[in-house]
Write an enzyme that holds these catalytic residues in place. Structure first.
Site, mmCIF file in Angstrom:
data_model
loop_
_atom_site.group_PDB
_atom_site.id
_atom_site.type_symbol
_atom_site.label_atom_id
_atom_site.label_comp_id
_atom_site.label_asym_id
_atom_site.label_seq_id
_atom_site.Cartn_x
_atom_site.Cartn_y
_atom_site.Cartn_z
ATOM 1 N N GLY A 10 0.841 -1.198 0.000
ATOM 2 C CA GLY A 10 0.000 0.000 0.000
ATOM 3 C C GLY A 10 0.876 1.247 0.000
ATOM 4 N NE ARG A 72 -2.437 -4.080 -0.639
ATOM 5 C CZ ARG A 72 -1.862 -3.602 0.462
ATOM 6 N NH1 ARG A 72 -0.817 -4.191 0.979
ATOM 7 N NH2 ARG A 72 -2.373 -2.536 1.051
ATOM 8 C CG ASP A 103 3.946 -7.094 7.169
ATOM 9 O OD1 ASP A 103 3.469 -6.380 6.263
ATOM 10 O OD2 ASP A 103 3.238 -7.685 8.005
ATOM 11 C CB THR A 125 3.168 0.203 6.991
ATOM 12 O OG1 THR A 125 1.809 0.149 7.457
ATOM 13 C CG2 THR A 125 4.060 -0.144 8.162
ATOM 14 C CB ILE A 126 -0.370 4.641 7.092
ATOM 15 C CG1 ILE A 126 -1.417 3.592 6.744
ATOM 16 C CG2 ILE A 126 0.006 5.482 5.905
ATOM 17 C CD1 ILE A 126 -2.797 4.190 6.486
ATOM 18 C CG ASP A 127 -1.561 -0.376 8.897
ATOM 19 O OD1 ASP A 127 -2.202 0.648 8.604
ATOM 20 O OD2 ASP A 127 -1.852 -1.506 8.468
ATOM 21 C CG ASP A 129 1.786 -3.190 10.986
ATOM 22 O OD1 ASP A 129 2.580 -2.697 10.164
ATOM 23 O OD2 ASP A 129 0.832 -3.919 10.639
ATOM 24 C CG MET A 169 -6.800 2.165 6.459
ATOM 25 S SD MET A 169 -5.694 2.360 5.068
ATOM 26 C CE MET A 169 -6.858 2.168 3.701
ATOM 27 N N GLY A 170 -5.697 -0.041 9.914
ATOM 28 C CA GLY A 170 -4.973 -0.757 10.967
ATOM 29 C C GLY A 170 -5.468 -2.180 10.967
ATOM 30 N NE ARG A 171 -3.330 -6.094 6.426
ATOM 31 C CZ ARG A 171 -2.964 -5.817 5.195
ATOM 32 N NH1 ARG A 171 -3.841 -5.854 4.230
ATOM 33 N NH2 ARG A 171 -1.712 -5.512 4.909
ATOM 34 C CD GLU A 222 -8.062 -1.627 7.796
ATOM 35 O OE1 GLU A 222 -8.801 -1.357 6.843
ATOM 36 O OE2 GLU A 222 -6.831 -1.770 7.691
ATOM 37 C CG HIS A 276 -7.708 3.690 0.166
ATOM 38 N ND1 HIS A 276 -8.858 2.955 0.319
ATOM 39 C CD2 HIS A 276 -6.704 2.811 -0.015
ATOM 40 C CE1 HIS A 276 -8.566 1.672 0.222
ATOM 41 N NE2 HIS A 276 -7.266 1.552 0.014
ATOM 42 C CD GLN A 278 -7.387 6.140 7.852
ATOM 43 O OE1 GLN A 278 -6.947 5.768 8.924
ATOM 44 N NE2 GLN A 278 -8.268 5.425 7.177
ATOM 45 N NE ARG A 279 -2.505 3.180 1.224
ATOM 46 C CZ ARG A 279 -3.053 2.023 0.870
ATOM 47 N NH1 ARG A 279 -3.435 1.163 1.787
ATOM 48 N NH2 ARG A 279 -3.200 1.707 -0.390
HETATM 49 O O1 F6P Z 1 -1.164 -2.139 4.890
HETATM 50 C C1 F6P Z 1 -1.612 -0.855 5.135
HETATM 51 C C2 F6P Z 1 -3.060 -0.721 4.916
HETATM 52 O O2 F6P Z 1 -3.242 0.637 4.993
HETATM 53 C C3 F6P Z 1 -3.972 -1.484 5.878
HETATM 54 O O3 F6P Z 1 -4.237 -0.810 7.059
HETATM 55 C C4 F6P Z 1 -5.212 -1.672 5.044
HETATM 56 O O4 F6P Z 1 -5.944 -2.792 5.460
HETATM 57 C C5 F6P Z 1 -4.664 -1.867 3.689
HETATM 58 O O5 F6P Z 1 -3.472 -1.120 3.626
HETATM 59 C C6 F6P Z 1 -5.606 -1.464 2.576
HETATM 60 O O6 F6P Z 1 -4.953 -1.605 1.374
HETATM 61 P P1 F6P Z 1 -5.555 -1.514 -0.083
HETATM 62 O O7 F6P Z 1 -4.945 -0.288 -0.672
HETATM 63 O O8 F6P Z 1 -5.090 -2.739 -0.779
HETATM 64 O O9 F6P Z 1 -7.036 -1.403 0.021
#
Ligand code: F6P
Length: 356
Positions: A10, A72, A103, A125-127, A129, A169-171, A222, A276, A278-279
């Protein structure tokens, strides 16, 4: 040296700042040449490149996204995927590869390292983690975006006497929910690390209303889950598909939660999924500096021959740690942190009864 670079997974605000820092120091200090591989590992599998020069990286520091684009793509999921990557690197006479990713991307970097490729990783990663590093770039920007959204939701929630459930977000980890929830003054913060009891959440909102606060903000990651005893049984997924690294598409828990809160409290409740947003957009000053420091650290690591390693931030210093350590497990919100934050919230009457 001839060096390849890619961004995978992402996207994340600050990717361009890393690319720029690597290229500038590589050219100015080491006389390096660069090849950008496009769309994450797909660029290596399919040999898609762009030139990375002082000119192509000029003006990209404040830009979100990534000039190398991303995907991905998981080479291990394709027959001869890893071999195709190594062949592409050989064809371009690449002596070292800088992989910027989370990761998933870095697990492929580790695999290539085991195949003898000279790889250096940069944590993205924005997460927030990734293990082994105090912060990943992009996290601060995401928290600021969410914090601003919470501030805005506060005023409309207050005007309507509503509960607003904000999904972030935050898997696997609740860092964004936790930090933005604290910064935005949320009334409940629900994270994947601690399955929540919906009745307790409802009770805490009722207590707040009894104290004369007729609106509330609930921030939910999430990946958060209802506790087994109160799970309403609705799957909280966007769809049943998985990406090439085996991750389900999360999203939608805010809607289920909002319904449950309204049903249990009678308070009008709305759900907002920030997704998104957030990204996207420009990185904060903090992320621009952090991303730049990671880039400068990574190019130095290449020239020190620290391969199979990732640039990491520890106690405000950029150091080098084994990729293996970074991808071993997710860095989740620990109990100590949860306990500290607990002090911000009123206990529910049930909990008082238990603790007496
Ligand atoms: O891995 C970072 C992340 O922002 C997760 O928090 C979220 O589940 C995922 O990306 C969403 O990614 P996509 O762009 O594939 O919808």
């Amino acid at each position: 040296m001839k060096i390849g670079m890619l961004t995978g997974g992402g996207d994340c605000p600050g990717l361009n700042a890393v690319i720029r820092a690597v290229v500038r120091k590589g050219v100015f200090r080491y006389d390096d040449e660069f090849v950008g591989f496009l769309e994450g590992w797909r660029g290596l599998v399919e040999d898609k490149t762009m030139p990375l020069t002082l000119d192509t990286v000029s003006g990209i520091l404040p830009r979100g996204g990534t000039i190398l684009r991303t995907s991905r793509t998981n080479p291990s999921k394709r027959a001869d995927g890893i071999e195709r990557c190594t062949a592409t690197l050989k064809r371009h006479q690449i002596q070292a590869l800088i992989a910027i990713g989370g990761d998933d991307t870095l697990s492929v970097a580790q695999k290539l390292h085991e195949h003898g490729i000279h790889v250096v990783g940069v944590p993205k990663t924005i997460d927030n983690d990734l293990s082994g590093t105090d912060y990943t770039f992009g996290f601060d920007t995401a928290c600021n975006v969410v914090c601003e959204a919470i501030d805005r939701l506060h005023t409309t929630a207050e005007a309507h006497n509503r509960v607003m459930v904000v999904e972030v977000m935050g898997r696997d980890a609740g860092w964004i929910a936790l930090y933005s929830g604290i910064a935005g003054g949320a009334d409940a913060i629900l994270i994947p690390e601690r399955p929540f009891n919906i009745e307790k959440v409802a009770e805490s909102l009722r207590q707040r209303h009894e104290r004369g606060r007729y609106f509330s903000i609930v921030v939910v990651a999430e990946g958060a889950n209802f506790s087994a005893d109160t799970d309403p049984g609705t799957p909280v997924l966007q769809d049943m598909g998985k990406d090439e690294f085996g991750h389900a598409k999360l999203g939608g828990i805010a809607n289920v939660l909002a319904r449950e809160i309204e049903r249990r409290t009678g308070f009008e409740t709305r759900a907002v999924v920030l997704g998104h947003i957030q990204r996207g957009g420009s990185p904060t000053a903090f992320d621009r500096v952090l991303a730049t420091r990671y880039g400068l650290g990574a190019i130095d690591m290449v020239h020190r021959g620290e391969f199979g390693c990732m640039a990491a931030l520890r106690s405000n210093k950029i150091i080098s740690i084994p990729l293996k350590e970074a991808i071993a497990r997710n860095r989740v919100v620990d109990d100590e942190m949860i306990q500290i934050v607990d002090g911000l919230f009123e206990r529910t009457s049930n909990e008082e009864a238990v603790s007496k």
